[in-house]
Design an enzyme around this catalytic site. Structure first.
Site, PDB file in Angstrom:
ATOM      1  N   LYS A  77      -8.461 -22.517  34.463  1.00 34.50           N
ATOM      2  CA  LYS A  77     -10.193 -22.479  35.437  1.00 34.50           C
ATOM      3  C   LYS A  77     -10.115 -24.065  36.340  1.00 34.50           C
ATOM      4  CE  LYS A  77     -14.956 -22.424  34.883  1.00 34.50           C
ATOM      5  NZ  LYS A  77     -16.212 -23.097  33.354  1.00 34.50           N
ATOM      6  N   SER A 152     -19.758 -19.929  34.036  1.00 33.88           N
ATOM      7  CA  SER A 152     -18.482 -20.345  35.299  1.00 33.88           C
ATOM      8  C   SER A 152     -17.690 -19.504  35.246  1.00 33.88           C
ATOM      9  CB  SER A 152     -18.965 -21.551  35.420  1.00 33.88           C
ATOM     10  OG  SER A 152     -18.651 -21.845  33.817  1.00 33.88           O
ATOM     11  N   SER A 176     -19.871 -20.626  29.464  1.00 33.11           N
ATOM     12  CA  SER A 176     -19.326 -19.988  30.098  1.00 33.11           C
ATOM     13  C   SER A 176     -18.423 -19.690  30.007  1.00 33.11           C
ATOM     14  CB  SER A 176     -18.706 -21.890  31.466  1.00 33.11           C
ATOM     15  OG  SER A 176     -20.339 -21.673  32.313  1.00 33.11           O
TER      16      SER A 176
END
Lengths: 484, 479
Positions: A77, A152, A176
């Protein structure tokens, strides 16, 4: 096909010499090249350094010096700092930020021999539940390109679901990792707060942020988590406890286990088909010898408001360092310091980030601190106590991960409250610092939904065991999105 | 009206740790800009603070030395504000739960009286960097070497009643932190500075008046002068029927006046909240006991002992114990001396040696005349080998590295002439050579003896013992 294999299978094949790490890396890089165009799961692809890492992995494999992750392609990420590689955190503010250092999680995975293919898309600064807040455009759901992948960590989830990479890192502050894992039909685990060091993770809400893993199976997630976890002298909040051998735990038959079911989670807010898939999954658990027990978490209904006070408060302070002085975006041509600050932050941050900074600054202000921040912390304490009480009777708590399957892009962008309610089932665990995972438990109108398991402090091993047992018994986790 | 001043000080003392409070960077002063700024000090994305345990131990030592309650659990908070030399956009400090609180320190007033000053609290925090506005043509430079340097902020109760008392209190804290070895107290380098809260009220009134805060005072002299002019300013304001505005002021040493800072700072809401990156600081009995046992003799105890053990006047004891190096030097010299008395050592230390140190801008710790050397010099004075005047010359020679005391005496032929026969011969020669003055003396103008003594001393090239010369001359003139 190569990309349908799990990490565990790929690792075995690499050691058996069925193909090289370089070949594996090239295969996935080619898939990213071919498929990511309309998915938008990656912000940065690091093909050259990936091949160099793969060459080193092959040497280790040949020398018999390989770990289970040596030569396994992964993606990070874009919230994790990666030395020499842009670390944007999905924000225009950090579009030009090339990190001079590696996050602990990145460093550990690299040391284990994993091959980083690139950095995945995400809601700006990890704020969002749909990935629509990214400065790099939304990620699309692999199952239906008109839908959101969740957020996210939407880029990581979509990339794993699309078989662009077999496993990826993510971070979870209010859901997330688990929410996008559910909406993309994969497995994602957020361990206990402090299990993975936060060093090198761009901070959103420091008391909630926790790194974890996204993969297609619990077994693969365990392999990643095994390496990422552990004490770190650079993070005072990292837990000192040694990391147990998750793989060994998974290999054993599921021990007798009692799982608590929160009846309140199955109310009107939950899509009824989604609810049925979760109930079906719980029946499977019962078949596996698990005892189900109905429980109540008295204050869990307050978790969304408590979270949306605490998280923005910490964020408003954490994001102050993005001031244009030392790194990142700086507005051109400002006449004085105040103008430089205002224009830099005005240009660099997106609407959701600004909303949370404003909310956070407000709840910390003199005169409002007690009514909001302090009260939210008290609620958080009550929620932790509710969980602690529940875990006296049960080994894990199960329920839905999200209220519904993936929703259309654009549907909730103008309604922050609706968007925030998407986190209703996932927010409790981080508020209490507890481990939780989501795994696929069926399809609703052709879209995956997730079963969430929440464990007690440092109970991630137990959760992974239960999930692994479930995945040995079911095939939901093996379903590929249409056309993949 | 008779006004009474009410003053409290917030002293920021830099702790003498090798590395910063939340990072491993060096705290050395004077390095090239930004050469001691790590990613943590720069506030890069993803970095985290890790508390320096030595800073905690130093704060606890201070607390123990001032009778403070040591907080078993204290926490760090974030003080949020934007400024370019504050890299994270917040300063990590302690707010609601400081590490030590509710202590006191005894200070000695100018009249010798002892007064106890309350210490509200002392808390740990990190320093900010420096903004450099010169040398950058329209731009500002930022040096973050100082960012993250550990500070102990020591907050007094409003127990001080005059500028002079405030100065004495600040000196006493300075002495204490030097004794504890927790700060070098170097004021030029900004390691010891303070903010003063000043208000006045009619004498006898118990309510506090409106206060102003004078920021960033970095010398004892400035503290006293700034507070004095601020008291006078407030007195003028109130006597003219005005009212004091609560505000932050700066002292302008050039004009000897305080001026209101621009109002911007005042409007700040720092939005304090506990720093989630740091665990609470938990201090157990074992650590407290260990640190208590390791405390050195503190200034007040040493002062009392100097009076007791060496028979010194209180004033000498105060001066000698003002910093540990002076006190150590004194004690080393006394123990090395065989005939010089402690009072003699004290006099020479405070007089001749201090004069040279001042002239040369050298600290006691770096003196070029060791305590043992001074002792051997003073022994020579005490046994009459050298006169006081000669001793001063020898001290200068010692400073300039001309050898040991005896070597210098030898080389310069400085041995004092005390032998009665030798002095008598010189006296006779002077009496013979100055009949006019001798007659004047014998005629009653006894003051002329000073001139004659001078002539004898001159004839002896300064080596005669002036006391003996005086005696012998008197007896011969009388005879």
């Amino acid at each position: 096909m190569l990309h349908d294999a799990t990490i565990a299978q790929l690792a075995e094949a690499l050691r058996a010499g069925k193909f090289s790490a370089v070949e594996l890396t090239d295969h996935f890089l080619a898939r990213i090249e071919r498929l990511d165009g309309n998915l938008n799961a990656f912000i940065t692809v690091t093909a050259d350094s990936a091949r160099a890492q793969a060459v080193r992995a092959d040497a280790r494999l040949a020398a018999g010096d390989a770990t289970p992750l040596t030569g396994i392609p992964i993606a990070h990420k874009d919230i994790f700092c990666t030395r020499g590689v842009r670390t944007s955190c999905g924000s225009r503010m950090l579009d030009n930020f090339v990190s001079p250092y590696d996050a602990t999680a990145v460093e550990k995975l690299e040391k284990a021999g994993a091959v980083m293919l690139g950095k995945t898309n995400m809601d700006e600064l990890a704020m969002g539940s749909s990935n629509e807040n990214s400065s790099y455009g939304p990620v699309r759901n692999t199952w239906n390109r008109d839908l959101v992948p969740g957020g996210s960590s939407g880029g990581s989830a979509a990339a794993v679901a699309a078989r662009l990479v077999p496993g990826a890192t993510g971070t979870d502050t209010g859901g997330s990792i688990r929410q996008p894992a559910a909406l993309c039909g994969i497995t994602g685990i957020k361990p206990t707060y402090g299990r993975v060091s936060r060093w090198g993770m761009v901070a959103f809400a420091s008391s909630l942020d926790q790194a974890g893993a996204l993969a297609r199976t619990a077994e693969d997630a365990a392999l990643l988590l095994q390496v990422m976890s552990g004490p770190d002298p650079r993070d005072s909040t990292a837990l000192p406890d040694p990391v147990p051998d998750y793989a060994a735990a998974l290999a054993k038959p599921l021990e007798r286990m009692t799982i608590g079911v929160v009846d309140d989670f199955f109310d009107d807010g939950l899509d009824q088909d989604n609810a049925q898939r979760v109930r079906d999954a719980l029946s499977v658990m019962e078949r596996l010898g698990v005892t189900l027990k109905s429980i109540r978490l008295q204050n869990i209904g307050l978790s969304v408001p408590a979270y949306y006070v605490v998280a923005p408060a910490e964020a408003s302070s954490n994001l102050s360092r993005f001031d244009g002085v030392r790194f990142g975006h700086r507005a051109e041509g400002a006449g004085d310091l105040t103008e430089m600050y205002m224009r830099t932050r005005g240009e660099g941050f997106g609407a959701e980030v600004k909303r949370r900074i404003l909310t956070g600054a407000y709840v910390l202000s003199a005169g409002y601190f007690d009514a909001y921040y302090l009260k939210a912390q008290k609620v958080r304490q009550l929620i932790s106590e509710d969980f602690a009480r529940a875990f006296r009777d049960v080994d894990a708590i199960a329920g839905p991960t999200t209220p519904s399957p993936a929703f259309p892009l654009g549907q909730k962008v103008d309604d922050p409250v609706q968007m925030y309610l998407n986190d209703i089932y996932t927010i409790g665990a981080p508020l209490a610092g507890l481990p939780a995972l989501s795994m696929p438990c069926g399809l609703v109108r052709g879209l995956p939904v997730g079963l969430q398991l929440i464990g007690p402090h440092l109970g991630e091993g137990r959760l992974l065991c239960a999930a692994h047992a479930f995945q040995r018994e079911t095939e939901w986790h093996t379903l590929a999105p249409p056309g993949i | 009206m008779d006004w009474e001043a009410v003053i409290g000080l917030e002293i920021h003392t830099q702790l003498a740790t090798a590395s910063k409070i939340f990072s491993g960077s060096s705290t050395r002063y004077g390095a090239p800009p930004n050469s001691q700024a790590s990613l943590v000090d720069l506030g890069y994305p993803g970095v985290l603070p890790v508390l320096n345990a030595e800073a905690v131990r130093m704060a606890v030592r201070f607390g123990l030395a001032t009778g403070c309650t040591i907080a078993r659990r204290s926490i760090f908070a974030r003080k949020n504000y934007f400024y370019p030399d504050l890299p994270k956009g917040y300063q990590i400090s302690q707010y609601e739960l400081p590490i030590v609180h509710d202590g006191h320190l005894e200070i000695i007033l100018d009249d010798g009286e002892v007064k106890t000053i309350g210490i509200t609290r002392a808390h740990l925090e990190e320093d900010a960097g420096k903004s450099l506005h010169e040398d950058f043509q329209g731009l500002s430079g930022i040096d973050l070497n100082r960012a993250g340097t550990p500070l102990l902020e020591i907050v007094s109760e409003p127990d001080l009643r005059s500028a002079r008392e405030a100065g004495n209190y600040m000196r006493a804290i300075h002495t204490l932190v030097r004794y504890l070895g927790i700060s070098d107290g170097n004021m030029q380098e900004g390691s010891f500075r303070c903010d003063a809260n000043v208000s006045i009220r009619p004498r006898g009134e118990t309510e506090l008046g409106t206060r102003t805060e004078i920021k960033n005072l970095n010398s004892f002299r400035f503290v006293e002068k700034a507070i004095q002019v601020e008291i006078e300013r407030q007195t003028d304001v109130l006597e003219d029927g005005g009212s004091v505005v609560q505000e932050t002021r700066l002292y302008d040493a050039g004009r000897n006046e305080t001026r209101a800072m621009r109002g911007k700072e005042e409007a700040n809401d720092y939005r304090y909240f506990p720093d989630p990156d740091l665990l609470p600081v938990v201090i157990g009995d074992a650590l407290i006991e260990r640190l208590q046992a390791g405390l050195p003799e503190l200034p007040a105890a040493r002062r009392a002992r100097f009076v007791e053990q060496y028979g010194l006047p209180a004033h000498d004891a105060v001066v000698l114990t003002a910093n540990p190096e002076s006190a150590d030097y004194f004690e080393a010299a006394v123990s090395a001396a065989s005939s010089a008395s402690p009072k003699t050592v004290s006099n020479w230390f405070q007089g001749e040696l201090t004069a040279i140190l001042r002239r040369e801008s050298v600290e006691v710790a770096d003196t070029r005349v060791s305590a043992a050397t001074l002792a051997s010099l003073l022994d020579r004075v005490a046994d009459g080998t050298l006169s006081g005047r000669m001793g001063k010359d020898v001290l200068e020679a010692l400073w300039h590295g001309e050898g040991s005391v005896d070597e210098i005496i030898e080389a310069r032929g400085l041995r004092q002439i005390s032998d009665a026969g030798a002095i008598e011969a010189l006296v006779d020669r002077v009496i013979d050579g100055h009949p006019e003055q001798v007659a004047q003396f014998r005629g009653g103008r006894t003051r002329v003896i000073g001139y004659l003594v001078g002539q004898v001393m001159k004839a002896s090239r300064g080596q005669a013992d002036p006391r003996r010369v005086n005696e012998i001359l008197k007896s011969k003139l009388a005879g």
